[in-house]
Design a protein around this motif. Structure first.
Motif, PDB file in Angstrom:
ATOM      1  N   LYS A   7     -10.341  34.451 -48.144  1.00 22.93           N
ATOM      2  CA  LYS A   7     -10.606  35.620 -47.295  1.00 22.93           C
ATOM      3  C   LYS A   7     -11.264  36.702 -48.139  1.00 22.93           C
ATOM      4  CE  LYS A   7      -6.735  34.707 -44.178  1.00 22.93           C
ATOM      5  NZ  LYS A   7      -6.161  33.558 -44.875  1.00 22.93           N
ATOM      6  N   SER A  31     -10.967  30.878 -42.863  1.00 21.54           N
ATOM      7  CA  SER A  31     -10.399  30.049 -43.918  1.00 21.54           C
ATOM      8  C   SER A  31      -8.958  30.463 -44.193  1.00 21.54           C
ATOM      9  CB  SER A  31     -11.230  30.184 -45.202  1.00 21.54           C
ATOM     10  OG  SER A  31     -10.587  29.525 -46.267  1.00 21.54           O
ATOM     11  N   ARG A  32      -8.108  29.492 -44.377  1.00 15.12           N
ATOM     12  CA  ARG A  32      -6.714  29.793 -44.683  1.00 15.12           C
ATOM     13  C   ARG A  32      -6.555  30.365 -46.090  1.00 15.12           C
ATOM     14  NH1 ARG A  32      -2.250  28.325 -42.182  1.00 15.12           N
ATOM     15  NH2 ARG A  32      -3.268  26.683 -40.966  1.00 15.12           N
ATOM     16  N   GLU A  72      -6.235  30.327 -38.494  1.00 14.72           N
ATOM     17  CA  GLU A  72      -6.430  29.981 -39.902  1.00 14.72           C
ATOM     18  C   GLU A  72      -6.462  28.464 -40.047  1.00 14.72           C
ATOM     19  OE1 GLU A  72      -3.440  31.860 -42.275  1.00 14.72           O
ATOM     20  OE2 GLU A  72      -4.462  33.797 -42.215  1.00 14.72           O
TER      21      GLU A  72
END
Length: 296
Positions: A185, A181-182, A207
């Motif tokens: 985290k 996930s961008r 990402e």
């Protein structure tokens, strides 16, 4: 399992609802000052685009008389939905954080659930005009050039025309690519990535926001995906079917069991995904997350 008659009726509903919701989202996306951002009870943001996409889907799917469980209708009590045999599971705008950031990484997720398993689904990426669709036992497909359209009314024949069967990349990458996930985290995610690097020093971390990560796995563009922060059932149901129909899998962490749907609590466990061509639990994945459970 969808028979051909039911599929030819319900697939256009899935497809057109997503395209229309995408149009509602894109209308807002062009005008950042109109986002009307607020914070929900779970501390996640919601915008006017989420609300408009929800209403668009609700209105379009209403005539099917199949109940809808949506992210924007999450307050529905378990007692009302626990005995549903068939329902739509919807995330009208997945990747709201990415939408707000303006990086184009957001999707519309719609899954048709039968006995709490996804039997048909779409993930629409309106900015890219890409529609991913699958039905259980029938494969997963990609249709490109699907522009967001508030009046979309594709027929079954128009939908299946020129769509490509997934995966579109068949060669195994020299070094694994791991999607993360961008915006979400965690320290645990970093640990998994570092374990993988021990055997693959040239590991590439990709990402990406939203359920589009499932689609990249189904395409063959990435190999693994870990999620060690909170997600909900509507975040995964559509993408999980698309991935499974190309031979990939999604399993909960740390117990390596299938994700469950229409639970009392709609929050998912942490999970791990692998693409079709990658080793399963008892090879690469064991290295990353330890021994599989005896039940696996």
């Amino acid at each position: 399992m969808l028979d051909n008659e039911l599929k030819s009726y319900l697939l256009p509903n899935l497809f057109n609802a997503a395209v229309r919701a995408g149009a509602a989202i894109m209308q807002v996306y062009k005008n950042k000052e109109d986002y009307d951002i607020s914070i929900k009870s779970d501390k996640t943001p919601i915008t006017v685009a989420d609300r408009r996409a929800h209403e668009t889907i609700k209105t379009y799917l209403g005539p099917t008389r199949i109940p809808i469980l949506s992210e924007e209708g999450r307050e529905m009590r378990y007692e009302e939905r626990c005995n549903w045999e068939l329902f739509w599971l919807v995330d009208p705008l997945d990747g709201t954080v990415e939408f707000i950031k303006g990086n184009n990484e957001f999707t519309v997720n719609i899954a048709l659930m039968e006995n709490n398993r996804s039997v048909a689904s779409v993930v629409y990426v309106p900015y890219l005009g890409k529609m991913y669709l699958a039905w259980r036992g029938g494969g997963a497909f990609l249709k490109e050039g699907v522009a967001a359209d508030s009046d979309a009314e594709y027929s079954y024949g128009q939908i299946v025309e020129s769509m490509r069967r997934l995966p579109v990349e068949s060669a195994r990458h020299e070094h694994p690519r791991v999607a993360v996930s961008r915006s979400h985290k965690s320290p645990e995610l970093a640990e998994y990535i570092e374990e993988l690097r021990k055997s693959h020093p040239d590991l590439e971390v990709v990402e990406q926001g939203s359920s589009y990560k499932f689609c990249l796995l189904a395409e063959g563009a990435v190999d693994y995906y870990f999620r060690t922060t909170s997600t909900y059932e509507w975040d995964t149901a559509a993408g999980e079917l698309i991935l499974s129909e190309v031979g990939g899998e999604t399993l909960s962490l740390p117990d390596y069991r299938p994700l469950r749907y229409n639970k009392t609590d709609l929050v998912n466990s942490w999970f791990f995904c692998r693409a079709r061509k990658m080793p399963g639990c008892r090879s690469e994945a064991e290295m990353m997350v330890g021994e599989c459970s005896a039940a696996d």
